[in-house]
Design a protein around this motif. Sequence first.
Motif, PDB file in Angstrom:
ATOM      1  N   SER A  87       0.845  -1.545  -0.216  1.00  0.00           N
ATOM      2  CA  SER A  87      -0.400   0.045   0.254  1.00  0.00           C
ATOM      3  C   SER A  87       1.353   1.221  -0.334  1.00  0.00           C
ATOM      4  O   SER A  87       0.395   2.465  -1.161  1.00  0.00           O
ATOM      5  CB  SER A  87      -0.810  -0.094   1.669  1.00  0.00           C
ATOM      6  N   SER A  88       1.916   1.731   0.274  1.00  0.00           N
ATOM      7  CA  SER A  88       3.069   2.435   0.712  1.00  0.00           C
ATOM      8  C   SER A  88       3.246   2.317  -0.559  1.00  0.00           C
ATOM      9  O   SER A  88       3.422   3.437  -0.717  1.00  0.00           O
ATOM     10  CB  SER A  88       3.884   2.042   1.836  1.00  0.00           C
ATOM     11  N   VAL A  91       1.254   4.208  -3.098  1.00  0.00           N
ATOM     12  CA  VAL A  91       0.597   5.369  -2.792  1.00  0.00           C
ATOM     13  C   VAL A  91       2.394   6.845  -3.396  1.00  0.00           C
ATOM     14  O   VAL A  91       1.761   6.699  -4.354  1.00  0.00           O
ATOM     15  CB  VAL A  91       1.096   6.051  -1.726  1.00  0.00           C
ATOM     16  N   LEU A  94       2.138   6.168  -7.640  1.00  0.00           N
ATOM     17  CA  LEU A  94       1.513   6.974  -7.671  1.00  0.00           C
ATOM     18  C   LEU A  94       1.722   8.443  -7.783  1.00  0.00           C
ATOM     19  O   LEU A  94       1.156   9.131  -8.774  1.00  0.00           O
ATOM     20  CB  LEU A  94       0.050   6.911  -7.204  1.00  0.00           C
ATOM     21  N   LEU A  95       2.576   8.707  -6.749  1.00  0.00           N
ATOM     22  CA  LEU A  95       2.595  10.106  -6.575  1.00  0.00           C
ATOM     23  C   LEU A  95       4.117  10.863  -7.947  1.00  0.00           C
ATOM     24  O   LEU A  95       3.827  11.215  -8.177  1.00  0.00           O
ATOM     25  CB  LEU A  95       3.701  10.370  -5.505  1.00  0.00           C
ATOM     26  N   VAL A 149       3.049  12.750   2.730  1.00  0.00           N
ATOM     27  CA  VAL A 149       2.894  11.009   3.114  1.00  0.00           C
ATOM     28  C   VAL A 149       3.620  10.777   3.061  1.00  0.00           C
ATOM     29  O   VAL A 149       4.703  10.323   4.131  1.00  0.00           O
ATOM     30  CB  VAL A 149       2.155  11.665   1.705  1.00  0.00           C
ATOM     31  N   LEU A 153       4.797   7.242   6.065  1.00  0.00           N
ATOM     32  CA  LEU A 153       5.124   6.052   5.386  1.00  0.00           C
ATOM     33  C   LEU A 153       6.129   4.938   5.546  1.00  0.00           C
ATOM     34  O   LEU A 153       6.123   4.250   5.890  1.00  0.00           O
ATOM     35  CB  LEU A 153       4.174   6.372   3.861  1.00  0.00           C
TER      36      LEU A 153
END
Length: 383
Positions: A87-88, A91, A94-95, A149, A153
């Motif tokens: 999950s991390s 993210v 995506l970034l 973020v 994380l």
Amino acid sequence: MLGILRAVRERSLKSSRSGVYLAEVLVAATATLVAAPLLCVPSLAQPWAEQHRRRAGALLGRPVEPRPRAARRNIVWLAAQIGLGLSSGAVAVLLAGCLLLTLVTAVLWWAFPWTPWLPVVSDPITDWGAAISLSAVNIFVLSGLAALVLPPLAGAHARCCLAILAPSPEERLVERVTELTRTRVDVLQAHSAELRRIERDLHDGTQARLVAIAMRLAVADETYAEDPGAAAVLVRQAQAETEEAMTELRSVIHTIYPPVLADQGLAGALATLAARAGVPVRLDVGPLGEVPAAVEAVAYFAATEALANTARHSGATEASISVARDGALLRLRIADNGIGGAHPARGTGLDGMRRRAAALDGAVTVDSPEGGPTVIALELPCA
């Protein structure tokens, strides 16, 4: 893929902390996928998990010690990785993907067959002015999101990794008992070797001189009636032999427990040692309080060995000794400005120093790179 991500992470260490966290999360997520089939094999699971522990410790600034093999905990770590690592990583991907898309769109907006839009803040891009202004806003927003973020994380992933893979209290106890057993064996062997050395010194030195003295006095007793002059010569020779025997005996006693420690304590003994060293020594003695005799002896012999190595091998022009009580620990630090290269395996007495400290549940660290300087630090419990 994992090697590329690691290279990105190493480069990001020199550029920005946001890049560090981005690379950390990406490596964690990718490593989870790569390691999943390997963690089912215990022989491969341990080194892989240890590598992640070291990386997590480096990120959080925590020391990570080796741990026993624990296949079950490695599997638990994999399950946590699937939830947190992937999950991390999603993210982070995506970034990173949005940042890359922003850069590509800002440069090649004219090459798209349709009017391009940017991922966060956007309007249709139809000219260079819109491309530059909108891409700058998007990069600023995405970088801010990454700075907000990614650190939590990456930190959460690292803390989870250390918490799951940390040795259990039972494993720590087993490791501690094993270490104490090993150091006990080392101490017994060192004690036996010391007794043999003392016996050899007394047998070959002091005892031989005492036998010679007894023989000279016996001959002098037999010849006194007939030749008093010759007997007087023998008595004078016996007296000289006696003084030499006393000197050798003092030397042997000094190696068992230095009298200067009993007379002056650790501070006075170190001052005497510094005055007699082969190089100028700066001594700094802090508050010591009540120090057990065994701890004083280990600290004194460590300083003696370190200064002897400094005078013989280092080529140093100055040295320093600092000692102080820090709660329940006695901290001793010996440093010199010599050529360095000191290592326990090179027969410089450092291994014996380590064994002496380990016998008291203490620790010795040696920092001696080639070219110097050399710093030896001891921590000895006084409780």
